[in-house]
Design an enzyme around this catalytic site. Structure first.
Site, PDB file in Angstrom:
ATOM      1  N   ARG A  32       0.808  -1.187   0.008  1.00 19.06           N
ATOM      2  CA  ARG A  32      -0.004  -0.049  -0.151  1.00 19.06           C
ATOM      3  C   ARG A  32       0.880   1.143   0.112  1.00 19.06           C
ATOM      4  O   ARG A  32       0.484   2.188   0.737  1.00 19.06           O
ATOM      5  CB  ARG A  32      -1.035   0.043   1.309  1.00 19.06           C
ATOM      6  CG  ARG A  32      -2.123  -1.040   1.130  1.00 19.06           C
ATOM      7  CD  ARG A  32      -3.081  -0.804   2.246  1.00 19.06           C
ATOM      8  NE  ARG A  32      -3.859  -2.109   2.247  1.00 19.06           N
ATOM      9  CZ  ARG A  32      -4.628  -2.492   3.606  1.00 19.06           C
ATOM     10  NH1 ARG A  32      -4.409  -1.753   4.540  1.00 19.06           N
ATOM     11  NH2 ARG A  32      -5.281  -3.430   3.531  1.00 19.06           N
ATOM     12  N   ARG A  36      -3.292   6.656   0.940  1.00 20.88           N
ATOM     13  CA  ARG A  36      -3.887   7.949   1.605  1.00 20.88           C
ATOM     14  C   ARG A  36      -3.077   8.568   2.248  1.00 20.88           C
ATOM     15  O   ARG A  36      -3.151   9.723   2.925  1.00 20.88           O
ATOM     16  CB  ARG A  36      -5.321   7.516   2.407  1.00 20.88           C
ATOM     17  CG  ARG A  36      -6.284   6.963   1.299  1.00 20.88           C
ATOM     18  CD  ARG A  36      -7.413   6.393   2.389  1.00 20.88           C
ATOM     19  NE  ARG A  36      -7.192   5.333   2.830  1.00 20.88           N
ATOM     20  CZ  ARG A  36      -7.964   4.637   3.753  1.00 20.88           C
ATOM     21  NH1 ARG A  36      -9.047   5.322   4.270  1.00 20.88           N
ATOM     22  NH2 ARG A  36      -7.687   3.552   4.302  1.00 20.88           N
ATOM     23  N   ARG A  45      -7.088  10.983  -6.101  1.00 14.35           N
ATOM     24  CA  ARG A  45      -8.032  10.313  -5.750  1.00 14.35           C
ATOM     25  C   ARG A  45      -9.738  11.258  -5.735  1.00 14.35           C
ATOM     26  O   ARG A  45     -10.486  10.652  -6.170  1.00 14.35           O
ATOM     27  CB  ARG A  45      -8.023   9.668  -4.361  1.00 14.35           C
ATOM     28  CG  ARG A  45      -9.335   8.911  -3.852  1.00 14.35           C
ATOM     29  CD  ARG A  45      -9.585   7.564  -4.772  1.00 14.35           C
ATOM     30  NE  ARG A  45     -10.749   7.017  -4.049  1.00 14.35           N
ATOM     31  CZ  ARG A  45     -12.342   7.519  -4.597  1.00 14.35           C
ATOM     32  NH1 ARG A  45     -12.348   8.353  -5.309  1.00 14.35           N
ATOM     33  NH2 ARG A  45     -13.104   6.764  -3.996  1.00 14.35           N
ATOM     34  N   ASP A  82      -7.017  -3.224  -7.374  1.00 15.10           N
ATOM     35  CA  ASP A  82      -7.509  -4.010  -6.050  1.00 15.10           C
ATOM     36  C   ASP A  82      -7.891  -5.362  -6.125  1.00 15.10           C
ATOM     37  O   ASP A  82      -8.442  -6.019  -7.629  1.00 15.10           O
ATOM     38  CB  ASP A  82      -8.833  -3.143  -5.697  1.00 15.10           C
ATOM     39  CG  ASP A  82      -9.551  -3.520  -4.481  1.00 15.10           C
ATOM     40  OD1 ASP A  82      -8.989  -2.765  -3.311  1.00 15.10           O
ATOM     41  OD2 ASP A  82     -10.343  -4.597  -4.380  1.00 15.10           O
ATOM     42  N   TYR A 157     -14.786 -12.815   0.291  1.00  8.43           N
ATOM     43  CA  TYR A 157     -15.569 -11.488  -0.151  1.00  8.43           C
ATOM     44  C   TYR A 157     -16.896 -11.736  -0.807  1.00  8.43           C
ATOM     45  O   TYR A 157     -17.803 -11.460  -0.740  1.00  8.43           O
ATOM     46  CB  TYR A 157     -14.704 -10.352  -0.734  1.00  8.43           C
ATOM     47  CG  TYR A 157     -14.078  -9.779   0.024  1.00  8.43           C
ATOM     48  CD1 TYR A 157     -14.089  -8.907   0.981  1.00  8.43           C
ATOM     49  CD2 TYR A 157     -12.528 -10.254   0.315  1.00  8.43           C
ATOM     50  CE1 TYR A 157     -13.222  -8.224   1.732  1.00  8.43           C
ATOM     51  CE2 TYR A 157     -11.492  -9.670   1.016  1.00  8.43           C
ATOM     52  CZ  TYR A 157     -11.706  -8.505   1.730  1.00  8.43           C
ATOM     53  OH  TYR A 157     -11.008  -7.905   2.664  1.00  8.43           O
TER      54      TYR A 157
END
Length: 352
Positions: A32, A36, A45, A82, A157
């Site tokens: 990552r 952010r 973003r 992703d 998921y």
């Protein structure tokens, strides 16, 4: 496996380690690392209507991939994407809700997903374009990593989307489903092996020099389920990816499986094993005796900084630096991490 060279004849440091070499300092990149904690990422973003649109916009995704490379000069870039793009390619609805994370619709019929699996790479061609753009701009001495979620992690998921009865951060319902309906879960894993292999093949063709398999939900599995849900699907995925002609190194990340990491390293034909934060140093040494390792700084320690961060970096260097090792986190970098702490680590290991 020999380490491939770039067009200048120089082998990127990461590829040397994946070929089994011990280098003067470990190559470094962070899971990552595009994200952010970077102000430039947050500004970029904000220009996208939603997260999936951002991932599937090659211009934006390439820029996000390159941002940490410009700022820190990591030894490798990992494509911005992703793991839940694969369910979309298999016909399942996927969306992200602000502050809540991913949401998935009902699980499609297995037969329909089998029909779509072979086209997964083509369906997600935007990720390949992102890789091509990044490779064109990335310095030749820096490696480019593609990735996918492992079959069991993606399956959790997808199954959650059908049942929606578990709490955030838990995967108990999916595991119970694996016990209760083993044939259906195993069939889903088979579909995901094929779809993921096709996706990884597309990424390698687009310029990825390394491919990583993220098994984020290996944690908490008893050994029989670990064999069935993690080890065997990984073995099948590696074999199928090689059948499709992919020759680049593969890194497996069975997060939370420290007790079984040695078995995983010995029985799965990957070039390296990524270790998580909780993996003991001695276990890491034993895995490293089998093949190169990656990891495993605690992201919360990166957040904390200071002398404690320096001490742990030194411990990792002392324990694993005498063998083939890629310096990384034991999980993804957190949004609150100060940029200065990233710089502190890079200086400590001699990468900046």
């Amino acid at each position: 496996m020999t380490s491939p060279t770039d067009q200048t004849g120089e082998t990127p440091l990461l590829l040397k380690v994946l070929a089994g070499e011990t280098t003067a300092r470990p190559p470094v990149w962070f899971m990552r690392q595009a994200g952010r904690y970077l102000p430039e990422y947050r500004a970029l973003r904000a220009e996208a209507p939603d997260f999936i649109a951002f991932c599937l916009n090659p211009g934006m995704a390439a820029e996000a991939t390159l941002q940490p490379m410009r700022r820190f000069g990591f030894d490798a870039a990992i494509v911005f994407a992703d793991i839940l793009l694969i369910p979309r390619a298999l016909g399942q609805d996927v969306w992200f809700e602000t502050g809540e994370g991913p949401r998935l619709g009902a699980l499609p019929v297995i037969g329909r997903m089998e029909e779509l699996a072979a086209g997964a790479g083509e369906h997600l061609h935007q990720v390949g374009e992102t890789l091509s753009r990044v490779r064109a701009e990335l310095e030749p001495e820096r490696a480019l990593i593609g990735f996918a979620g492992a079959p069991w992690t993606v399956a959790t998921y997808m199954l959650d989307g059908e049942h929606r009865t578990i709490g955030k951060g838990e995967r108990a319902q999916a595991r119970a489903y694996a016990y209760r309906e083993p044939e259906k879960v195993d069939a889903l894993l088979d579909v995901l092996v094929e779809a993921t292999a096709r996706y990884l093949k597309m990424q390698a063709d687009a310029g990825a020099q390394v491919l990583k398999i993220f098994e984020s939900w290996a944690e908490g599995l008893p050994d029989d389920l670990f064999e069935r849900l993690v080890l065997k699907p990984h073995q099948a995925l590696v074999a199928r990816t090689r059948e499709l002609g992919v020759t680049v190194p593969l890194i497996g990340f069975p997060r939370g499986s420290a007790a079984l990491a040695e078995r995983y390293a010995a029985e799965c034909d990957l070039q390296a094993v990524a270790l998580d934060t909780a993996c003991p140093l001695e276990v890491g040494k034993r895995v490293q005796a089998i093949k190169p390792i990656q990891g495993a700084l605690d992201p919360l320690l990166l957040l904390t900084g200071g002398e404690a961060l320096d001490r742990r970096v030194d411990q990792l260097m002392e324990a694993w630096g005498q063998g083939p090792w890629i310096f990384n986190l034991g999980h993804g970098i957190t949004p609150e991490v100060p940029i200065a702490h990233v710089e502190q680590v890079l200086k400590r290991i001699g990468a900046q």
